[in-house]
Write an enzyme that holds these catalytic residues in place. Sequence first.
Site, PDB file in Angstrom:
ATOM      1  N   PHE A  14       8.075   8.601 -12.509  1.00  0.00           N
ATOM      2  CA  PHE A  14       7.954   9.876 -11.811  1.00  0.00           C
ATOM      3  C   PHE A  14       6.716  10.645 -12.262  1.00  0.00           C
ATOM      4  CE2 PHE A  14      12.891  10.003 -11.984  1.00  0.00           C
ATOM      5  CZ  PHE A  14      12.970   9.035 -10.994  1.00  0.00           C
ATOM      6  N   ARG A  34       2.492   9.005 -24.781  1.00  0.00           N
ATOM      7  CA  ARG A  34       2.320   8.364 -26.093  1.00  0.00           C
ATOM      8  C   ARG A  34       1.357   7.186 -26.028  1.00  0.00           C
ATOM      9  NH1 ARG A  34       7.197   5.844 -27.497  1.00  0.00           N
ATOM     10  NH2 ARG A  34       7.724   5.906 -25.288  1.00  0.00           N
ATOM     11  N   TYR A 153      23.541   9.755 -22.943  1.00  0.00           N
ATOM     12  CA  TYR A 153      22.523   9.972 -21.900  1.00  0.00           C
ATOM     13  C   TYR A 153      23.008  11.040 -20.931  1.00  0.00           C
ATOM     14  CZ  TYR A 153      19.505   9.445 -17.901  1.00  0.00           C
ATOM     15  OH  TYR A 153      18.638   9.716 -16.856  1.00  0.00           O
ATOM     16  N   PRO A 183      17.388  13.245  -9.857  1.00  0.00           N
ATOM     17  CA  PRO A 183      17.341  12.022  -9.035  1.00  0.00           C
ATOM     18  C   PRO A 183      18.481  11.066  -9.357  1.00  0.00           C
ATOM     19  CG  PRO A 183      15.264  12.431 -10.211  1.00  0.00           C
ATOM     20  CD  PRO A 183      16.313  13.271 -10.844  1.00  0.00           C
ATOM     21  N   GLY A 184      18.854  10.293  -8.349  1.00  0.00           N
ATOM     22  CA  GLY A 184      19.773   9.175  -8.540  1.00  0.00           C
ATOM     23  C   GLY A 184      18.989   7.919  -8.879  1.00  0.00           C
TER      24      GLY A 184
END
Length: 253
Positions: A14, A34, A153, A183-184
Site C-alpha cells: 500500500f 527500513r 494482530y 482494507p480486507g
Amino acid sequence: MNKIVFITGATSGFGKASAEKFAANKYDLIITGRRENLLFELQKELENNFAVNVLSLVFDVRDRLAVASIISNIPEQWKQVDILINNAGLALGRDYFEEANMDDWETMLDTNVKGLLYVSRAVLPFMTQRNKGHIINLGSVAAKDVYEKGNVYCASKAAVDSISKAMRTDLLRHHIKVTAIHPGAAETEFSLVRFKGDEKTAQKIYEGYKPLSAQDVADVIYYCASLPAHVCINDLVLTCTAQADAFYTFKGK
C-alpha cells in the site's frame, strides 16, 4: 513546493502504491522505510516518472529516538506536511494464542501500534503549527472482527482503530482530519511476511477469488485525501466483492 505527503513503509504494498498515486497527482513526497536500497530506487522512479521532489528517510518506526531525531531535523521546506499516511505495519504468524511466538507479538505491537504513535507525534507539530493537515492510518478488517489465530494482530489493528478515534477527537481544535482505512484481503507482501517466506501457504490465501490490489487501496486513500477541507471520512472499511468481512469470503465461480 507542491503539497507534501509523508508515507511510512513506502517500499512495498500500500505504501509504494500510494507514493505512486500521489506523485502522479503532483504531490511532493517524504517516503520512509527500513530497506535503504528499495527506498532510494523508489525515489529515483518517482522523480523520473512524475517530476516531483522526493525526500527519503531511512529508519525503523519501532526506534522511538531515531524517529524523533530524523523527522525533527528534516529541512525546513519539507516540514509543511499536508498528509501523513501511517502505513508501516505487518502480521507475523497465524497461531493459536497459547502456541504463538512472543517475539512475533512484540514486533507487531512495536510496529503497528507504537511505531504509528512515534511517527504521528513527530510529524504532528508541523501540522498543529499551521492549523491544518490530514492523518490517514492504515488499519484492517481485523480491527473490526477477531478471528481464530489472529489474536495479537487483531488487537494491534483494533488499537489503531481506537487511536484514530482519539486523534480525531483531540485534534479537532487544530482542524486536522483523521481517517482510519481498514482494507480486507489484498494481494501484497502481507501474507508472505506473515507466513515468513512460505510462498505456497501465502498464495493459498488468495486462491478462488480476486482480492484487492495495492493500487485499489491507494485509490481509496487518495480519494479520502482529496475531499474538500470541510469533509472528513473518519472510518472506512473496504474489501473485494468476494469478501464480506474478516470471516466470510466466497471462493468459487
